[in-house]
Design a protein around this motif. Structure first.
Motif, PDB file in Angstrom:
ATOM      1  N   LEU A  96      10.068  -0.466 -11.550  1.00 11.53           N
ATOM      2  CA  LEU A  96      10.148   0.626 -12.510  1.00 11.53           C
ATOM      3  C   LEU A  96      10.684   1.851 -11.776  1.00 11.53           C
ATOM      4  CD1 LEU A  96       9.460   2.400 -14.994  1.00 11.53           C
ATOM      5  CD2 LEU A  96       7.099   2.456 -14.178  1.00 11.53           C
ATOM      6  N   ILE A  97      11.735   2.434 -12.298  1.00  8.86           N
ATOM      7  CA  ILE A  97      12.310   3.648 -11.711  1.00  8.86           C
ATOM      8  C   ILE A  97      12.216   4.752 -12.754  1.00  8.86           C
ATOM      9  CG2 ILE A  97      14.340   4.712 -10.667  1.00  8.86           C
ATOM     10  CD1 ILE A  97      14.323   0.976 -10.947  1.00  8.86           C
ATOM     11  N   SER A 157       7.130  -0.756  -7.357  1.00 11.23           N
ATOM     12  CA  SER A 157       7.210  -2.207  -7.259  1.00 11.23           C
ATOM     13  C   SER A 157       5.869  -2.819  -7.655  1.00 11.23           C
ATOM     14  CB  SER A 157       7.592  -2.621  -5.843  1.00 11.23           C
ATOM     15  OG  SER A 157       7.517  -4.016  -5.689  1.00 11.23           O
ATOM     16  N   SER A 158       4.784  -2.220  -7.160  1.00 10.20           N
ATOM     17  CA  SER A 158       3.420  -2.563  -7.580  1.00 10.20           C
ATOM     18  C   SER A 158       2.579  -1.308  -7.408  1.00 10.20           C
ATOM     19  CB  SER A 158       2.861  -3.736  -6.764  1.00 10.20           C
ATOM     20  OG  SER A 158       2.862  -3.431  -5.378  1.00 10.20           O
ATOM     21  N   ILE A 159       1.671  -1.062  -8.349  1.00 12.88           N
ATOM     22  CA  ILE A 159       0.930   0.196  -8.367  1.00 12.88           C
ATOM     23  C   ILE A 159      -0.556   0.006  -8.122  1.00 12.88           C
ATOM     24  CG2 ILE A 159       0.595   0.113 -10.862  1.00 12.88           C
ATOM     25  CD1 ILE A 159       1.334   3.277  -8.783  1.00 12.88           C
ATOM     26  N   GLY A 160      -1.081  -1.198  -8.300  1.00 12.90           N
ATOM     27  CA  GLY A 160      -2.497  -1.470  -8.024  1.00 12.90           C
ATOM     28  C   GLY A 160      -3.432  -0.662  -8.899  1.00 12.90           C
ATOM     29  N   GLU A 188      15.864  15.145  -2.555  1.00 14.36           N
ATOM     30  CA  GLU A 188      14.746  15.567  -3.393  1.00 14.36           C
ATOM     31  C   GLU A 188      13.569  14.609  -3.228  1.00 14.36           C
ATOM     32  OE1 GLU A 188      16.921  15.462  -7.003  1.00 14.36           O
ATOM     33  OE2 GLU A 188      17.584  17.541  -6.865  1.00 14.36           O
ATOM     34  N   PRO A 189      12.343  15.075  -3.543  1.00 17.32           N
ATOM     35  CA  PRO A 189      11.136  14.258  -3.314  1.00 17.32           C
ATOM     36  C   PRO A 189      11.170  12.922  -4.047  1.00 17.32           C
ATOM     37  CG  PRO A 189      10.544  16.548  -3.738  1.00 17.32           C
ATOM     38  CD  PRO A 189      12.004  16.441  -4.015  1.00 17.32           C
ATOM     39  N   ILE A 190      10.860  11.861  -3.294  1.00 16.90           N
ATOM     40  CA  ILE A 190      10.850  10.493  -3.827  1.00 16.90           C
ATOM     41  C   ILE A 190       9.543   9.823  -3.428  1.00 16.90           C
ATOM     42  CG2 ILE A 190      12.057   8.266  -3.841  1.00 16.90           C
ATOM     43  CD1 ILE A 190      14.505   9.790  -2.672  1.00 16.90           C
ATOM     44  N   LEU A 191       9.005   9.025  -4.313  1.00 20.80           N
ATOM     45  CA  LEU A 191       7.825   8.227  -3.970  1.00 20.80           C
ATOM     46  C   LEU A 191       8.106   6.768  -4.305  1.00 20.80           C
ATOM     47  CD1 LEU A 191       4.094   8.942  -4.396  1.00 20.80           C
ATOM     48  CD2 LEU A 191       4.993   6.789  -5.292  1.00 20.80           C
ATOM     49  N   PHE A 192       7.858   5.904  -3.319  1.00 23.81           N
ATOM     50  CA  PHE A 192       7.939   4.452  -3.536  1.00 23.81           C
ATOM     51  C   PHE A 192       6.552   3.865  -3.372  1.00 23.81           C
ATOM     52  CE2 PHE A 192       8.163   0.047  -2.409  1.00 23.81           C
ATOM     53  CZ  PHE A 192       9.191  -0.462  -3.176  1.00 23.81           C
ATOM     54  N   CYS A 193       6.116   3.092  -4.345  1.00 24.08           N
ATOM     55  CA  CYS A 193       4.813   2.434  -4.278  1.00 24.08           C
ATOM     56  C   CYS A 193       5.004   0.927  -4.411  1.00 24.08           C
ATOM     57  CB  CYS A 193       3.906   2.957  -5.394  1.00 24.08           C
ATOM     58  SG  CYS A 193       2.184   2.438  -5.216  1.00 24.08           S
ATOM     59  N   GLY A 194       4.570   0.192  -3.391  1.00 22.39           N
ATOM     60  CA  GLY A 194       4.704  -1.260  -3.390  1.00 22.39           C
ATOM     61  C   GLY A 194       4.818  -1.767  -1.965  1.00 22.39           C
TER      62      GLY A 194
END
Length: 293
Positions: free
Chosen positions: A277-278, A200-203, A54-60
């Motif tokens: 954050l998950i 992890s970090s979103i800026g 399923e769709p996942i987004l990781f930011c960092g």
């Protein structure tokens, strides 16, 4: 001196309560945020219910994503393909730690067997070819890097959702969204389309993330103290005595308001503490974890 044991316990609600703070247990319980402390990526994925189908987004930062990607690759029934630019997938990139069997520089109509990577040159022709062929990539777990020359718009997002099993990886989410015909998809719209969000970090996209996360009923307690004093002039018929007086009153008010489970300050503190954050959008539940490996 011997102290006598109380025969009766105090019952009822306290006359005054301390004002709510970040450590207020009642409000933290209403937030319903899980705390996984320091743990492995395997445990995080198991507890939070993340599935590579399923769709996942990781930011960092990419190096922070490595343990999560490694675990998702293990769980996926498909080989993987990294898609990005030279800046994402050069020989010095940590994403090249994953062993691949093939590499191409242009989008393919269909993908070869085994694990691979497609290192793209930025440009309109590349974007068009990517949109033409990506629907045929159902055989692989797609790991797409955004923000370093490769951007996503609503059309490409729809095509990816048609495939289903993909993960977007971005060090700068705002930079990874494309403006099409003068209209730019917002970061919150992209986040809302994901089943799982890992931060992890979103800026600069922090405010957009807060639009997606659930709210809770925050109870705010305010205590106030009033002191009044009066001093009367002597009464002409009752002697020269003054009628002086004073009073102290203590007041407390409680209000409830809807707040996001996190603030921008919370996001900064998590980043500084090397925590993730998950958020599982299907269950509207969030966790905080420090992923060790």
């Amino acid at each position: 001196m011997r102290k006598h044991k109380k025969l009766y316990d105090r019952m009822g609600m306290a006359l005054l309560s301390l004002p709510s703070t970040k450590s207020d247990r009642a409000n933290n319980k209403r937030r319903n945020v899980g705390n996984l402390d320091a743990t492995s990526s395997a445990h995080v994925i198991s507890v939070t219910g993340i599935r590579p189908e399923e769709p996942i987004l990781f930011c960092g930062r990419y190096n922070k994503a490595i343990p999560v990607i490694r675990q998702l690759i293990k769980q996926s029934e498909r080989p993987f393909v990294f898609v990005g630019t030279k800046r994402d997938l050069n020989e010095n990139s940590c994403l090249c730690l994953f062993e691949t069997q093939w590499e191409y520089e242009t989008p393919l109509e269909s993908l070869p067997e085994g694990n691979g990577k497609i290192v793209l040159e930025s440009g309109a022709e590349t974007n068009l070819a990517l949109k033409n062929f990506i629907s045929n990539w159902d055989s692989h777990f797609i790991l797409m890097c955004l923000g370093n020359g490769l951007q996503i718009d609503q059309e490409l997002l729809n095509l990816l959702n048609g495939v289903g099993h993909y993960m977007l990886i971005s060090e700068n989410l705002q930079r990874g969204i494309k403006c099409f015909d003068g209209v730019k998809m917002s970061a919150s719209e992209l986040l809302k389309s994901m089943d799982y969000i890992i931060i992890s970090s979103i800026g600069t996209a922090g405010k957009e993330l807060l639009k997606v996360l659930p709210e809770f009923e925050y109870e705010k307690i305010t205590n106030s103290m009033d002191f009044s004093y009066h001093h009367d002039a002597p009464h002409e018929h009752k002697g020269k005595h003054h009628r002086n007086g004073g009073g102290l009153s203590l007041n407390q008010s409680k209000t409830r308001e809807s707040r996001c489970i996190f603030t921008e300050e919370d996001l900064r503190e998590m980043q500084d503490s090397n925590k993730m954050l998950i958020y599982n959008t299907q269950y509207s539940h969030a966790w905080i974890a420090k992923v060790t490996a």
